[in-house]
Design a protein around this motif. Structure first.
Motif, PDB file in Angstrom:
ATOM      1  N   THR A   1       0.816  -1.215   0.000  1.00  0.00           N
ATOM      2  CA  THR A   1       0.000   0.000   0.000  1.00  0.00           C
ATOM      3  C   THR A   1       0.848   1.263   0.000  1.00  0.00           C
ATOM      4  O   THR A   1       0.361   2.326   0.347  1.00  0.00           O
ATOM      5  CB  THR A   1      -0.936  -0.001   1.227  1.00  0.00           C
TER       6      THR A   1
ATOM      7  N   SER B   1      -4.917  -8.281   4.783  1.00  0.00           N
ATOM      8  CA  SER B   1      -4.156  -7.100   4.377  1.00  0.00           C
ATOM      9  C   SER B   1      -3.013  -6.792   5.337  1.00  0.00           C
ATOM     10  O   SER B   1      -2.020  -6.187   4.956  1.00  0.00           O
ATOM     11  CB  SER B   1      -5.077  -5.875   4.291  1.00  0.00           C
TER      12      SER B   1
ATOM     13  N   ASP C   1      -7.570   0.355  -0.390  1.00  0.00           N
ATOM     14  CA  ASP C   1      -6.290   0.674   0.228  1.00  0.00           C
ATOM     15  C   ASP C   1      -6.505   1.510   1.491  1.00  0.00           C
ATOM     16  O   ASP C   1      -7.479   2.269   1.608  1.00  0.00           O
ATOM     17  CB  ASP C   1      -5.402   1.439  -0.752  1.00  0.00           C
TER      18      ASP C   1
END
Length: 882
Positions: free
Chosen positions: A146, A320, A355
């Motif tokens: 990210t 994530s 994101d």
């Protein structure tokens, strides 16, 4: 928040099961079969780390690893239950139909979780087989995914507010008579939400900016849209120093960087590439942060005296591995100076594309400079929003300037601030003008302010707030000093400001030597090609300077980083009797680029006349006085008139060009000089000087080339090292005043990047290479010694070496140079250095004594057989660091 007993019990049981499983593993070697597999999310298919697989009622269970993998002894006929926080448990009956390798999919439990607080006794820390460490490895690996710099384009808006306040006012103090009569002061005091203390805000600085980025070709810029500064800064012409330093010291935090620069030191980020070896991590619990399920981890440095953080990370409980929230502070045992308390809070927000980006970055710091001084608080609030990733027009990246200030940035309306202000001003912050006016109306305040300005700025203004100063008087610390020629010397200096003209500036001084009965002067006329806010040296400097000077100096004075008349440097460890009068006229053009490149071009005419114990005597000197031309006749003190020594004046005309590159260097502008505040930037310099014979009286033709490199290296908890390498060559045959003299410091006050034990003109050379390394160990050793560590002293080691050579053509001791009209006899105390034997010196220092004193013991390592050598010495300076 209320504790959920069910979840608490589950986590306690999980810890018990893990410990019991470790104990039982010693007795499972006989097992012939196991069941292994992976526990995943039924919806996403992503692995679920640290889920439990338990034979309920039998006391047998395991936890999955970071990738959801598990392995447990097979017991046919028993029921194996799989559980994880936030998921519905799933039970499997173990029978012959169940394979030895299975995959378990758990469904999300939609029931809202309440916060769980679990406190477990922590045993000896180990990184091996530590679930918290394994989780952090995933977090560190995932941060690359990210990184905004992976995008082709991005932009965002940032609002930042920095407030400086006097901290910790006691209610009983406000009831005293002296405060009751000052309602304007009482109205300014308010409660601080970060520490529940009473504070007095004295300045507030707001900035609105836009960051734009382009990957190919790489470029990025910060566009300053609005600046609003109020408070005590308005009372100082150089009030921007306070804001500049505060922004550099309490800079923005990005935990996704490997190193976080704060308090002008790099701190290891809790999710940096070196974090696993620097910090300890502990899994606390699993909880909801806003609407997101997160793992709660606590971290602290392995050694809490190191410059590091202690705090909590909230990691998204999904694939994530992104940080949702971070809370950090500096450990109480840390050796950071002046900081009593620091809190950093960061929050991340999910964009529509999935994101996560930084949206909140707040910092609160309590400072105590000394016990007898009022405490301070610094509050920094930063909000980042309006992220966009569309292609940006090329014209936005026009020019090399990395930071661009909108022409109207200082004149924004209330409507602008109402639109962009993301953190509302407090009552005290919004009435800062009334507070400053109240201070100015206090009886005697103007004299207090006058003294503060003279102390802080070293200059005295000649104007008022209504009529800003057009001429400043100073520097104050050069008004009286002494030297061997003048005895007591007085000086008055002044400089014009942009209030007189924003392009044309004047500065200079007049001095009087009371023993020599000589008058000295310097006058500069400066034209700045770009308008200045106050002084011509403001970055970027683009100036043309005409200068004329007549004065006296020691040859070593040119290596000082401050004024040669500074009263504090007048005290020398070596007798300085070799002086010279100089009459100098010059014109200098300087141009700085926004990206750190500077070009300097100059032309200088100079006449030097030896004074004191210095003489300019050519090798062709004849005792026949009738042959003397362009000579003066100084008589040494106490000598007979018939025994005087002739000394020739020398004149030079030279052109000089210098290129300097320092990417990322930042400055603050004081009234006396410009100072770099970010010493992490590398500095590359190369210059060439051309002497012109028979041009405007120049007597010598010469070429001198010089280059240097400076770089600072941070060694994590071992402090920092500064390297400075410099070399030069004088290509022609020249008299000794034009040879290369080592950069020596004859003062007791430390001057960075100079030799501390070389005498004035001790080793003239025509080619040299010098290296200097300073290692500030930051208390790595002393702060681990019982009792001594309470002093918080820090170690400092310096090593300096000089390789030099005097070629035969410039060596007056060579037979073939006898009678040469260009060369001169070396002055007493000058020696030819052995090119195979470099000069070396070592400094061992302690700094942070009383938090402000730096003391060095200097040891000269060789050439001690010379009669003028000083083998030992002590140097000191005032240096305050965090």
């Amino acid at each position: 928040m209320k504790r959920n007993i069910d979840w608490k019990t589950q986590w306690i049981l999980r810890v018990i099961v893990i410990l019991f499983t470790m104990h039982c593993s010693l007795f499972t070697a006989y097992a012939q079969h196991t069941i292994s597999g992976q526990i995943v999310d039924a919806k996403t298919g992503e692995p679920i780390p640290f889920a439990s697989a338990q034979y309920l009622g039998h006391g047998v269970g395991v936890a999955s690893d970071i990738d959801g993998n598990f392995s447990i002894v097979r017991h046919n006929g028993w029921q194996l239950t799989f559980t994880s926080v936030g998921y519905v448990s799933h039970t499997v009956q173990i029978n012959s139909g169940i394979k030895n390798v299975i995959k378990i999919a758990l469904k999300t439990d939609n029931k809202m979780l309440k916060e769980v607080t679990i406190k477990t006794k922590r045993g000896r820390y180990s990184r091996k087989n530590n679930p918290a460490v394994e989780m952090m490895r995933k977090v560190i690996a995932a941060k690359k995914q990210t990184d905004l710099d992976n995008r082709d384009y991005y932009q965002y808006n940032k609002y930042q507010k920095i407030t400086l306040a006097l901290n910790d006012f006691k209610p009983e103090v406000l009831d005293s008579p002296k405060y009751k009569k000052k309602q304007w002061l009482i109205d300014q005091i308010e409660a601080c939400p970060y520490n529940n203390k009473l504070i007095l805000p004295i300045s507030v600085d707001e900035t609105v900016s836009q960051k734009i980025y382009r990957k190919k070709p790489h470029d990025e810029k910060i566009i300053i849209k609005g600046i609003n500064t109020q408070g005590i800064n308005d009372l100082f012409q150089t009030g921007d120093i306070l804001n500049t330093i505060m922004k550099d010291v309490f800079t923005d935090v990005n935990i996704y960087d490997d190193q976080i620069r704060m308090l002008q030191y790099p701190f290891t980020s809790p999710i940096g590439k070196d974090a696993i070896g620097f910090y300890r991590y502990y899994i606390e619990d699993t909880l909801m942060v806003d609407k997101d399920l997160c793992y709660h981890l606590h971290f602290l440095p392995n050694n809490q005296q190191d410059f590091g953080f202690r705090g909590d990370l909230y990691i998204l409980a999904d694939s994530s591995w992104q940080v949702k929230r971070c809370e950090m502070t500096i450990p109480k045992k840390s050796d950071v100076n002046f900081v009593e308390n620091m809190q950093v809070v960061q929050e991340f927000t999910q964009l529509p594309d999935g994101d996560w980006v930084l949206s909140v970055d707040d910092m609160f710091t309590e400072l105590k400079l000394a016990n007898f001084l009022q405490k301070f608080a610094v509050i920094r609030n930063t909000r980042i929003n309006d992220y966009a990733f569309d292609e940006l027009p090329k014209q936005l990246f026009k020019g090399t300037k990395k930071e661009v200030k909108d022409v109207n940035a200082m004149m924004r309306s209330d409507e602008f601030w109402n639109q962009y202000r993301q953190v509302e001003l407090t009552k005290a912050e919004s009435q800062m003008d009334q507070f400053v006016n109240g201070m100015q109306n206090v009886k005697g305040f103007k004299w207090v302010l006058f003294g503060l300005k003279a102390l802080v700025e070293n200059f005295v203004e000649t104007g008022t707030k209504k009529h800003p100063s057009k001429v400043d008087i100073g520097p104050i610390n050069t008004m009286i000093t002494k030297n061997i020629i003048d005895g007591i010397r007085t000086r008055i200096s002044a400089q014009s400001t942009a209030n007189l003209d924003s392009n044309l500036f004047f500065r200079g001084y007049v001095a009087r030597g009371w023993n020599s009965k000589k008058w000295y002067y310097k006058g500069d006329v400066i034209w700045s090609f770009n308008k200045k806010e106050y002084l011509p040296r403001e970055f970027p400097q683009r100036t043309l300077t005409f200068s004329s000077t007549y004065d006296v100096m020691s040859p070593s004075d040119k290596f000082m980083h401050t004024d040669k008349d500074n009263v504090f440097t007048a005290f020398k460890w070596s007798k300085v009797d070799k002086m010279m009068f100089y009459n100098r006229q010059s014109v200098t053009f300087e141009r700085e680029e926004d990206w750190g490149f500077r070009t300097t071009l100059s032309m200088k005419l100079e006449e030097n006349e030896a004074a004191g114990g210095l003489y300019f005597i050519p090798m062709s000197y004849s005792s026949d006085r009738s042959t003397w031309t362009n000579w003066s006749n100084p008589i040494p003190t106490g000598a007979d008139a018939s025994a005087y020594t002739p000394s020739q004046k020398i004149r030079t005309t030279e052109l000089r060009a210098e290129l300097r590159f320092a990417p990322g260097e930042t400055f603050i502008n004081t009234k006396q000089r410009r100072l770099p505040i970010n010493l992490d930037a590398p500095v590359f310099t190369v210059s060439h000087t051309l002497g012109l014979k028979d041009v405007l009286g120049g007597q010598y033709s010469y070429n001198y080339t010089e280059g240097s490199i400076y770089k600072r290296f941070w060694l994590k908890s071992w402090g920092k090292m500064d390297f400075n390498i410099k070399g030069g060559i004088q290509w022609e045959k020249v008299p000794f005043p034009l040879l290369i003299m080592p950069e020596t410091n004859l003062s007791y006050i430390v001057q960075d990047y100079t030799f501390e034990a070389i005498n004035n003109m001790e080793f003239p050379t025509d080619r040299f290479l010098s290296g200097q390394v300073n290692w500030d160990m930051n208390g790595k050793i002393l702060n681990r010694i019982p009792l001594l560590r309470k002093l918080k002293w820090r170690e400092w080691i310096g090593f300096r070496v000089l390789w030099g050579e005097l070629s035969d053509k410039n060596n007056p001791y060579k037979d073939h140079n006898i009678g040469n009209p260009i060369l001169m006899y070396f002055p007493e105390g000058s020696y030819v250095i052995d090119p195979k034997r470099p000069y070396m010196e070592l400094s061992l220092g302690l700094h942070n004594i009383f938090k402000i004193i730096h003391v060095e013991y200097v040891r000269r390592l060789n050439y001690n057989e010379l009669p003028t050598a000083h083998k030992h010495g002590v140097r000191f300076m005032v240096r305050a660091t965090f």
